[in-house]
Design an enzyme around this catalytic site. Sequence first.
Site, PDB file in Angstrom:
ATOM      1  CG  ASP A  67      -2.080  -0.991   1.055  1.00 17.99           C
ATOM      2  OD1 ASP A  67      -2.375  -1.382  -0.090  1.00 17.99           O
ATOM      3  OD2 ASP A  67      -2.683  -1.371   2.070  1.00 17.99           O
ATOM      4  N   GLY A  68       2.029   1.213   0.651  1.00 17.89           N
ATOM      5  CA  GLY A  68       2.907   2.376   0.657  1.00 17.89           C
ATOM      6  C   GLY A  68       3.365   2.743  -0.749  1.00 17.89           C
ATOM      7  NE  ARG A  72       6.926   4.968  -1.432  1.00 21.46           N
ATOM      8  CZ  ARG A  72       6.769   4.057  -0.457  1.00 21.46           C
ATOM      9  NH1 ARG A  72       6.399   4.435   0.761  1.00 21.46           N
ATOM     10  NH2 ARG A  72       6.972   2.781  -0.703  1.00 21.46           N
TER      11      ARG A  72
END
Length: 286
Positions: A67-68, A72
Amino acid sequence: MKTIYVHPNEQKPEALAAVAEVCALLAAYDVRVLLSSACPEGFPELARCPAAEAIPQADLAIALGGDGTMLRLSRLAARCDTPILGINLGHVGFMTELERDELPLLSRLLEGRFTCDDRMMLRLTVLRQHREAFACDALNDVAVVRGTPMFHVVHMDVEADGTRVASFHGDGLVFATPTGSTAYSLSAGGPIVEPASENIILTPVCVHGFQPGSFVFSSKRRLSVRAYCDHGAELYVSCDGDRNFPLLPGDEVVIERSPLRTRLLRVKGQSFYHILQQKLIGRESP
């Protein structure tokens, strides 16, 4: 689909092997592949360029990570209205569409068998003496949090369209989109809101005493916060957990719906509730 940008989280141990498999699959179709400049040599036939240069050229982006990685990439992709398909190389991967062993399903994307979910985003603006000091867009959430020392209380006054809503005393506040309702907001005790809704969710973090819980606002509201911390301790505002900006006394933090949107591609046809059971609720079951 004429141009596809492949964006891995190179810190994941299996990322390069996954990139090789994705590129081999894409080679069977008449598409141009752009590869993240973070990838090492080993794919000499593919053009490399930074995400900021690749996204405007691409018809879609494939993100390999968790998910990071999706968060981004979402800010860049949203500015160009470029859709994203996520392949999970992390733990939960709530926003990703495919797991590592489901890469062959990419063929559905290239054959036009997909749908697109449009997700609302938040626009954060910090006003300092009535002038913009910082601005950022977030797919998941905007958080007002303290720095160190951690034992000092944050005092926060919240308004909606200039009308006082509530005052909170605690560790901070989280303003989430429906997409972000399953992230930081949920861990702070906020509600799960289905992504098709268009709301702004306000969840206080570790409030002191008997105070109101979460609020769910219309996406048309302009929300603002003025906050200070005991004994002059540091305060920050963050977007999606990785864009921190220090707040000064008197700053006004404004949260409203962003004009941008994140477009997430789906090829499996699973409902939000199926994904919720599989990746969040089901993971906690015995």
